[in-house]
Design a protein around this motif. Structure first.
Motif, PDB file in Angstrom:
ATOM      1  N   TYR A  54       0.835  -1.203   0.000  1.00 51.06           N
ATOM      2  CA  TYR A  54       0.000   0.000   0.000  1.00 51.06           C
ATOM      3  C   TYR A  54       0.876   1.262   0.000  1.00 51.06           C
ATOM      4  CZ  TYR A  54      -3.125   3.653   1.706  1.00 51.06           C
ATOM      5  OH  TYR A  54      -3.820   4.827   1.865  1.00 51.06           O
ATOM      6  N   CYS A  55       1.898   1.270   0.827  1.00 46.39           N
ATOM      7  CA  CYS A  55       2.784   2.437   0.934  1.00 46.39           C
ATOM      8  C   CYS A  55       3.583   2.641  -0.349  1.00 46.39           C
ATOM      9  CB  CYS A  55       3.724   2.280   2.125  1.00 46.39           C
ATOM     10  SG  CYS A  55       2.858   2.396   3.701  1.00 46.39           S
ATOM     11  N   GLU A  56       3.937   1.541  -0.989  1.00 49.39           N
ATOM     12  CA  GLU A  56       4.632   1.604  -2.275  1.00 49.39           C
ATOM     13  C   GLU A  56       3.728   2.295  -3.306  1.00 49.39           C
ATOM     14  OE1 GLU A  56       5.826  -1.822  -5.375  1.00 49.39           O
ATOM     15  OE2 GLU A  56       6.505  -2.182  -3.314  1.00 49.39           O
ATOM     16  N   GLN A  57       2.480   1.856  -3.353  1.00 47.37           N
ATOM     17  CA  GLN A  57       1.496   2.445  -4.262  1.00 47.37           C
ATOM     18  C   GLN A  57       1.304   3.931  -3.949  1.00 47.37           C
ATOM     19  OE1 GLN A  57      -0.122   0.662  -6.841  1.00 47.37           O
ATOM     20  NE2 GLN A  57      -0.598   2.756  -7.409  1.00 47.37           N
ATOM     21  N   LEU A  58       1.269   4.241  -2.668  1.00 51.13           N
ATOM     22  CA  LEU A  58       1.103   5.621  -2.209  1.00 51.13           C
ATOM     23  C   LEU A  58       2.225   6.519  -2.736  1.00 51.13           C
ATOM     24  CD1 LEU A  58      -0.709   7.326  -0.189  1.00 51.13           C
ATOM     25  CD2 LEU A  58       1.061   6.852   1.508  1.00 51.13           C
ATOM     26  N   ALA A  59       3.441   6.004  -2.732  1.00 51.55           N
ATOM     27  CA  ALA A  59       4.590   6.777  -3.213  1.00 51.55           C
ATOM     28  C   ALA A  59       4.405   7.157  -4.678  1.00 51.55           C
ATOM     29  CB  ALA A  59       5.871   5.977  -3.027  1.00 51.55           C
ATOM     30  N   TYR A  60       3.890   6.227  -5.461  1.00 58.65           N
ATOM     31  CA  TYR A  60       3.638   6.508  -6.875  1.00 58.65           C
ATOM     32  C   TYR A  60       2.446   7.447  -7.036  1.00 58.65           C
ATOM     33  CZ  TYR A  60       7.000   2.950  -8.274  1.00 58.65           C
ATOM     34  OH  TYR A  60       8.155   2.243  -8.476  1.00 58.65           O
ATOM     35  N   ASP A  61       1.374   7.176  -6.290  1.00 57.34           N
ATOM     36  CA  ASP A  61       0.163   7.997  -6.391  1.00 57.34           C
ATOM     37  C   ASP A  61       0.432   9.449  -6.018  1.00 57.34           C
ATOM     38  OD1 ASP A  61      -1.164   5.749  -7.184  1.00 57.34           O
ATOM     39  OD2 ASP A  61      -2.241   5.445  -5.299  1.00 57.34           O
ATOM     40  N   CYS A  62       1.335   9.651  -5.072  1.00 52.60           N
ATOM     41  CA  CYS A  62       1.663  11.012  -4.625  1.00 52.60           C
ATOM     42  C   CYS A  62       2.684  11.680  -5.551  1.00 52.60           C
ATOM     43  CB  CYS A  62       2.219  10.988  -3.199  1.00 52.60           C
ATOM     44  SG  CYS A  62       0.993  10.551  -1.977  1.00 52.60           S
ATOM     45  N   GLY A  63       3.194  10.927  -6.512  1.00 53.98           N
ATOM     46  CA  GLY A  63       4.147  11.485  -7.461  1.00 53.98           C
ATOM     47  C   GLY A  63       5.572  11.573  -6.933  1.00 53.98           C
ATOM     48  N   TYR A  64       5.856  10.858  -5.829  1.00 55.98           N
ATOM     49  CA  TYR A  64       7.222  10.858  -5.297  1.00 55.98           C
ATOM     50  C   TYR A  64       8.167  10.118  -6.237  1.00 55.98           C
ATOM     51  CZ  TYR A  64       4.861  12.110  -0.939  1.00 55.98           C
ATOM     52  OH  TYR A  64       4.089  12.719   0.009  1.00 55.98           O
ATOM     53  N   LEU A  65       7.583   9.228  -7.022  1.00 53.87           N
ATOM     54  CA  LEU A  65       8.355   8.407  -7.938  1.00 53.87           C
ATOM     55  C   LEU A  65       7.544   8.278  -9.223  1.00 53.87           C
ATOM     56  CD1 LEU A  65      11.031   7.075  -7.174  1.00 53.87           C
ATOM     57  CD2 LEU A  65       9.792   4.965  -6.762  1.00 53.87           C
ATOM     58  N   ASP A  66       8.204   8.355 -10.359  1.00 49.65           N
ATOM     59  CA  ASP A  66       7.527   8.222 -11.638  1.00 49.65           C
ATOM     60  C   ASP A  66       7.487   6.740 -11.996  1.00 49.65           C
ATOM     61  OD1 ASP A  66       6.496   8.430 -14.112  1.00 49.65           O
ATOM     62  OD2 ASP A  66       8.192   9.502 -14.997  1.00 49.65           O
ATOM     63  N   ARG A  67       6.315   6.254 -12.259  1.00 51.00           N
ATOM     64  CA  ARG A  67       6.166   4.819 -12.492  1.00 51.00           C
ATOM     65  C   ARG A  67       6.841   4.350 -13.778  1.00 51.00           C
ATOM     66  NH1 ARG A  67       3.824   0.722 -10.226  1.00 51.00           N
ATOM     67  NH2 ARG A  67       2.583   1.755  -8.668  1.00 51.00           N
ATOM     68  N   GLN A  68       6.854   5.170 -14.806  1.00 52.85           N
ATOM     69  CA  GLN A  68       7.500   4.805 -16.075  1.00 52.85           C
ATOM     70  C   GLN A  68       7.130   3.397 -16.543  1.00 52.85           C
ATOM     71  OE1 GLN A  68      11.687   5.290 -15.348  1.00 52.85           O
ATOM     72  NE2 GLN A  68      11.620   7.506 -15.435  1.00 52.85           N
ATOM     73  N   ASP A  69       5.842   3.164 -16.714  1.00 46.52           N
ATOM     74  CA  ASP A  69       5.380   1.852 -17.191  1.00 46.52           C
ATOM     75  C   ASP A  69       5.931   0.690 -16.364  1.00 46.52           C
ATOM     76  OD1 ASP A  69       6.047   3.352 -20.245  1.00 46.52           O
ATOM     77  OD2 ASP A  69       4.033   2.991 -19.499  1.00 46.52           O
ATOM     78  N   ASP A  70       5.915   0.816 -15.076  1.00 48.98           N
ATOM     79  CA  ASP A  70       6.369  -0.260 -14.173  1.00 48.98           C
ATOM     80  C   ASP A  70       7.842  -0.608 -14.354  1.00 48.98           C
ATOM     81  OD1 ASP A  70       4.008  -0.524 -12.909  1.00 48.98           O
ATOM     82  OD2 ASP A  70       3.303  -2.227 -14.080  1.00 48.98           O
ATOM     83  N   SER A  71       8.599   0.254 -15.006  1.00 44.71           N
ATOM     84  CA  SER A  71       9.986  -0.121 -15.267  1.00 44.71           C
ATOM     85  C   SER A  71      10.971   0.861 -14.641  1.00 44.71           C
ATOM     86  CB  SER A  71      10.224  -0.203 -16.776  1.00 44.71           C
ATOM     87  OG  SER A  71      10.019   1.078 -17.346  1.00 44.71           O
ATOM     88  N   ASN A  72      10.557   1.569 -13.600  1.00 43.73           N
ATOM     89  CA  ASN A  72      11.455   2.510 -12.953  1.00 43.73           C
ATOM     90  C   ASN A  72      12.556   1.727 -12.237  1.00 43.73           C
ATOM     91  OD1 ASN A  72      12.730   4.347 -11.241  1.00 43.73           O
ATOM     92  ND2 ASN A  72      10.874   5.556 -10.995  1.00 43.73           N
ATOM     93  N   PRO A  73      13.813   1.857 -12.665  1.00 41.43           N
ATOM     94  CA  PRO A  73      14.884   1.057 -12.049  1.00 41.43           C
ATOM     95  C   PRO A  73      15.101   1.383 -10.574  1.00 41.43           C
ATOM     96  CG  PRO A  73      15.796   2.702 -13.532  1.00 41.43           C
ATOM     97  CD  PRO A  73      14.316   2.752 -13.716  1.00 41.43           C
ATOM     98  N   LEU A  74      14.754   2.609 -10.162  1.00 42.62           N
ATOM     99  CA  LEU A  74      14.905   2.974  -8.747  1.00 42.62           C
ATOM    100  C   LEU A  74      14.039   2.109  -7.846  1.00 42.62           C
ATOM    101  CD1 LEU A  74      14.938   6.868  -8.607  1.00 42.62           C
ATOM    102  CD2 LEU A  74      16.764   5.295  -7.964  1.00 42.62           C
ATOM    103  N   HIS A  75      12.948   1.648  -8.391  1.00 45.88           N
ATOM    104  CA  HIS A  75      11.979   0.861  -7.621  1.00 45.88           C
ATOM    105  C   HIS A  75      12.661  -0.272  -6.842  1.00 45.88           C
ATOM    106  CE1 HIS A  75       8.129  -1.214  -6.874  1.00 45.88           C
ATOM    107  NE2 HIS A  75       8.886  -2.276  -6.966  1.00 45.88           N
ATOM    108  N   PHE A  76      13.632  -0.913  -7.476  1.00 45.04           N
ATOM    109  CA  PHE A  76      14.260  -2.092  -6.878  1.00 45.04           C
ATOM    110  C   PHE A  76      15.315  -1.740  -5.831  1.00 45.04           C
ATOM    111  CE2 PHE A  76      12.773  -3.103 -11.124  1.00 45.04           C
ATOM    112  CZ  PHE A  76      11.886  -4.131 -10.823  1.00 45.04           C
TER     113      PHE A  76
END
Length: 108
Positions: A57-79
């Motif tokens: 949920y918190c991971e999703q929240l980070a994307y929803d709030c625009g803290y991280l750009d999802r980039q089609d689920d391929s944002n390398p920072l995610h990992f």
């Protein structure tokens, strides 16, 4: 059982459909939750997030709030992000409550 996330207003709708005799335990559980969270909050809508789903949920929240750009689920920072650490930080703004055999996070 409830889903990973549910809204207090859905429980209020459910309450209207329950039978006072057959569904005593469920009614009592919902009424206790309303009492703890406070009825005004409940009617305005409180989101409850199951403990086992909290980090997601918190991971999703980070994307929803625009803290991280999802980039089609391929944002390398995610990992490389410590999602548990992020979830622990977000937790400060939330309360915890037991309901339906599970622990849920919530905030008014």
């Amino acid at each position: 059982t409830m889903s990973d996330i549910f809204d207090s207003r859905d429980l209020l709708d459910e309450l209207k459909t329950l039978d006072k005799e057959d569904d005593k335990e469920r009614i009592k559980a919902i009424e206790e939750l309303i009492e703890e969270v406070e009825e005004d909050n409940f009617e305005m809508g409180v989101t409850f997030i199951r403990e086992g789903y909290w980090v997601d949920y918190c991971e999703q929240l980070a994307y929803d709030c625009g803290y991280l750009d999802r980039q089609d689920d391929s944002n390398p920072l995610h990992f490389y992000i410590d999602w548990q650490g992020w979830a622990d930080a977000v937790e400060m703004d939330y309360g915890q409550i037991d309901f339906d055999g599970d622990t849920y996070y919530w905030r008014a």
